[in-house]
Design an enzyme around this catalytic site. Structure first.
Site, short mmCIF file in Angstrom:
data_model
loop_
_atom_site.label_atom_id
_atom_site.label_comp_id
_atom_site.label_asym_id
_atom_site.label_seq_id
_atom_site.Cartn_x
_atom_site.Cartn_y
_atom_site.Cartn_z
N HIS A 243 0.84 -1.26 0.08
CA HIS A 243 0.04 0.13 0.11
C HIS A 243 0.92 1.24 0.13
CE1 HIS A 243 -3.53 -2.60 1.09
NE2 HIS A 243 -2.55 -3.03 2.31
C1 BDR Z 1 -3.10 0.83 5.22
O1 BDR Z 1 -3.25 0.67 6.37
C2 BDR Z 1 -2.32 -0.11 7.09
O2 BDR Z 1 -2.28 -1.24 7.81
C3 BDR Z 1 -0.91 -0.28 5.93
O3 BDR Z 1 0.30 0.40 6.52
C4 BDR Z 1 -1.56 0.82 5.13
O4 BDR Z 1 -1.19 2.23 5.21
C5 BDR Z 1 -3.96 -0.17 4.27
O5 BDR Z 1 -5.24 -0.10 4.49
#
Ligand code: BDR
Ligand code: CA
Length: 313
Positions: A243
């Site tokens: 992500h």
């Molecule tokens: C986001 O939530 C976190 O768990 C990850 O680091 C990312 O920033 C994804 O939904």
């Protein structure tokens, strides 16, 4: 062009770690002024620790790291150990950090830096809940027009939610903070799940990290080994979605991403859809566009860039 000055606001998180490594590996394009830690994936004490561990892994112990807000603006903290493990950075066996945290609060650093640096020269890169950024904007609204751009990971539209059926984690954890940031008026580029779920670490891509044969390459491979089990089980996907590295990759190679400049608002009241990013993708309202909401990326281009840059550390 001189490198872009950025502040990374983060809750590491294996994917945050890779985003930070990518930025530190790219001094030609990115100058990291500091990291500000926020509570999110795990409590603040751990995110502030993990941020320093990542700097030390990259041999960048000189990067200032600040601890920020330990809870959302008006709610209890929701964390994601079920995804990231107990420490937030489970997977590799990294040493405890020896570099110190800065004395100043992250919000103080954000405000002072934006006031000190030339207006329009600092980009904010939030990779977690938006509590630090919203607190800075509420305390010092004069800094908002000085922000060059906010490029953040958060939200979802076609891909809907990952922490609730409607909401993505970063926005859900502090929807009031997200609302403040999305309404602020600063140029905003959003990497929602629609994009980040296409940045999947398949087996061969993870082997390419491991094959770098460096401490960084091995640590990244071990992080994604750990992090992928959750998404593989949940979505039946081929590997872990990276992500947060979408944010720093965008700063280096924006042409890898495509999206639309649309209106995006945050649901803050409905219990059912709290934290939903309501994106007017089809332009069915007359609400003014406030964000470039990404929808697609060149996944192979993204992984080629990431592997090539991680090899530099
Ligand atoms: C986001 O939530 C976190 O768990 C990850 O680091 C990312 O920033 C994804 O939904
Ligand atoms: Ca994150």
């Amino acid at each position: 062009m001189p490198p872009r000055k950025i502040i990374i606001d983060t809750d590491p998180g294996q994917d945050d770690a890779v985003a930070i490594l990518l930025a530190l590996a790219s001094p030609g394009e990115i100058e990291v002024l500091g990291l500000t830690a926020v509570a999110g994936n795990v409590p603040l004490e751990l995110t502030a620790r993990n941020a320093r561990m990542v700097c030390e892994l990259a041999d960048h112990a000189h990067i200032p790291v600040f601890a920020g807000c330990d809870r959302p603006l008006g709610r209890a903290l929701v964390t994601a150990e079920h995804v990231h493990g107990k420490t937030g950075l489970d997977g590799p066996d990294l040493p405890e950090p020896s570099m110190a945290l800065q004395d100043a609060h992250a919000v103080e650093f954000l405000i002072e830096t934006l006031r000190r640096e030339p207006s329009g020269s600092v980009t904010l890169c939030p990779l977690g809940p938006l509590t630090n950024i919203a607190t800075a904007f509420r305390q010092a609204p004069d800094i908002i027009p000085r922000v060059a751009e906010i490029v953040l990971m958060g939200g979802a539209y076609f891909e809907v939610g990952n922490i609730t059926p409607a909401a993505e984690f970063n926005i859900y954890v502090d929807p009031e903070a997200a609302d403040t940031v999305f309404r602020a008026g600063a140029p905003l580029t959003v990497m929602p799940l629609d994009v980040t779920h296409k940045a999947l670490v398949t087996g061969p891509r993870n082997e390419a990290f491991r094959a770098l044969g460096t401490p960084v390459g091995n640590a990244v491979a071990q992080m994604t080994d750990f992090f992928e089990r959750f998404d593989k089980e949940k979505y039946g996907s081929q590997g872990a979605p990276l992500h947060d590295p979408c944010v720093t990759a965008y700063l280096i190679r924006p042409e890898l991403f495509s999206g639309r400049h649309v209106n995006v608002e945050i649901e803050t009241t409905s219990e059912l859809t709290l934290g939903m990013t309501v994106a007017d993708w089809w332009g069915v309202t007359d609400r003014a566009p406030n964000a470039t909401f990404m929808g697609d990326l060149d996944a192979q281009g993204f992984f080629d860039l990431l592997t090539e840059r991680l090899a530099r550390l």
